[in-house]
Design a protein around this motif. Structure first.
Motif, PDB file in Angstrom:
ATOM      1  N   LEU A  69       0.851  -0.974  -0.004  1.00  0.00           N
ATOM      2  CA  LEU A  69       0.044  -0.114  -0.044  1.00  0.00           C
ATOM      3  C   LEU A  69       0.782   1.270  -0.047  1.00  0.00           C
ATOM      4  O   LEU A  69       0.717   2.217  -0.731  1.00  0.00           O
ATOM      5  CB  LEU A  69      -0.858  -0.017   1.175  1.00  0.00           C
ATOM      6  N   LYS A  70       1.995   1.224   0.941  1.00  0.00           N
ATOM      7  CA  LYS A  70       2.731   2.403   0.743  1.00  0.00           C
ATOM      8  C   LYS A  70       3.489   2.607  -0.285  1.00  0.00           C
ATOM      9  O   LYS A  70       3.865   3.695  -0.698  1.00  0.00           O
ATOM     10  CB  LYS A  70       3.703   2.264   2.028  1.00  0.00           C
ATOM     11  N   SER A  71       3.825   1.441  -1.303  1.00  0.00           N
ATOM     12  CA  SER A  71       4.340   1.614  -2.507  1.00  0.00           C
ATOM     13  C   SER A  71       3.408   2.406  -3.421  1.00  0.00           C
ATOM     14  O   SER A  71       4.328   3.210  -4.130  1.00  0.00           O
ATOM     15  CB  SER A  71       4.920   0.107  -2.988  1.00  0.00           C
ATOM     16  N   VAL A  72       2.226   2.321  -3.417  1.00  0.00           N
ATOM     17  CA  VAL A  72       1.500   3.116  -4.150  1.00  0.00           C
ATOM     18  C   VAL A  72       1.509   4.491  -3.959  1.00  0.00           C
ATOM     19  O   VAL A  72       1.686   5.384  -4.621  1.00  0.00           O
ATOM     20  CB  VAL A  72      -0.112   2.523  -3.939  1.00  0.00           C
ATOM     21  N   ALA A  73       1.274   4.788  -2.581  1.00  0.00           N
ATOM     22  CA  ALA A  73       1.498   6.329  -2.115  1.00  0.00           C
ATOM     23  C   ALA A  73       2.853   6.673  -2.623  1.00  0.00           C
ATOM     24  O   ALA A  73       2.952   7.825  -2.780  1.00  0.00           O
ATOM     25  CB  ALA A  73       1.384   6.245  -0.678  1.00  0.00           C
ATOM     26  N   ALA A  74       3.944   6.032  -2.477  1.00  0.00           N
ATOM     27  CA  ALA A  74       5.466   6.630  -2.420  1.00  0.00           C
ATOM     28  C   ALA A  74       5.303   6.924  -4.140  1.00  0.00           C
ATOM     29  O   ALA A  74       5.797   7.860  -4.590  1.00  0.00           O
ATOM     30  CB  ALA A  74       6.374   5.577  -2.353  1.00  0.00           C
ATOM     31  N   ARG A  75       4.654   6.228  -4.804  1.00  0.00           N
ATOM     32  CA  ARG A  75       4.673   6.275  -6.502  1.00  0.00           C
ATOM     33  C   ARG A  75       3.985   7.676  -6.845  1.00  0.00           C
ATOM     34  O   ARG A  75       4.380   8.362  -7.604  1.00  0.00           O
ATOM     35  CB  ARG A  75       3.967   5.297  -7.104  1.00  0.00           C
ATOM     36  N   THR A  76       3.082   8.230  -6.034  1.00  0.00           N
ATOM     37  CA  THR A  76       2.227   9.332  -6.044  1.00  0.00           C
ATOM     38  C   THR A  76       3.175  10.678  -5.549  1.00  0.00           C
ATOM     39  O   THR A  76       2.452  11.684  -5.632  1.00  0.00           O
ATOM     40  CB  THR A  76       0.986   9.374  -5.346  1.00  0.00           C
TER      41      THR A  76
END
Length: 135
Positions: free
Chosen positions: A45-52
């Motif tokens: 989940l945090k990987s998706v947020a990091a990508r943004t």
């Protein structure tokens, strides 16, 4: 790239959970299985947020609340997940005990948990979707 590092580590935790699920004495390692799965989902989940564009401090701010991270990730990233109902259901069931660190310490676990195979399948489906989106 930070997002890719978070995703790789999340994949490693979920892979470890897959191995634990295959253990002949699974009932003895049930809680560690959910601990690995929950942490793997948290990192994915945090990987998706990091990508943004979220920085590490903001990612840490999400903490261990999987349900909140799921909702924030969906809204901030505009991340529409095919089969989101199944993934979201597993995340909701893991969120409270994961946040309370009930899988890490000997405590009475009173929260209902998802079926282990269904939970693993949802986590793997989410990882596939994140991988496909990250390109």
């Amino acid at each position: 790239m930070r997002a890719a590092r978070y995703l790789r580590l999340g994949e490693a935790y979920i892979s470890a959970a897959r191995g634990v699920l295959a253990a002949p004495d699974f009932e003895q390692v049930r809680l560690p299985f959910y601990g690995l799965l929950g942490h793997g989902m948290e990192l994915a989940l945090k990987s998706v947020a990091a990508r943004t564009g979220w920085d590490d401090e903001r990612l840490m701010w999400l903490g261990h609340d999987l349900d909140w991270a799921w909702r924030v990730t969906l809204s901030d990233a505009g991340f529409e997940v095919h089969g989101a109902r199944a993934v979201g259901g597993v995340i909701r069931q893991l969120s409270r005990p994961h946040h309370a660190q009930a899988f890490r310490y000997p405590a009475l676990l009173t929260w209902p948990l998802p079926d282990p195979r269904c939970a693993l399948a949802a986590a793997e489906a989410y990882l596939t979707l994140v991988r496909d989106r990250h390109g």
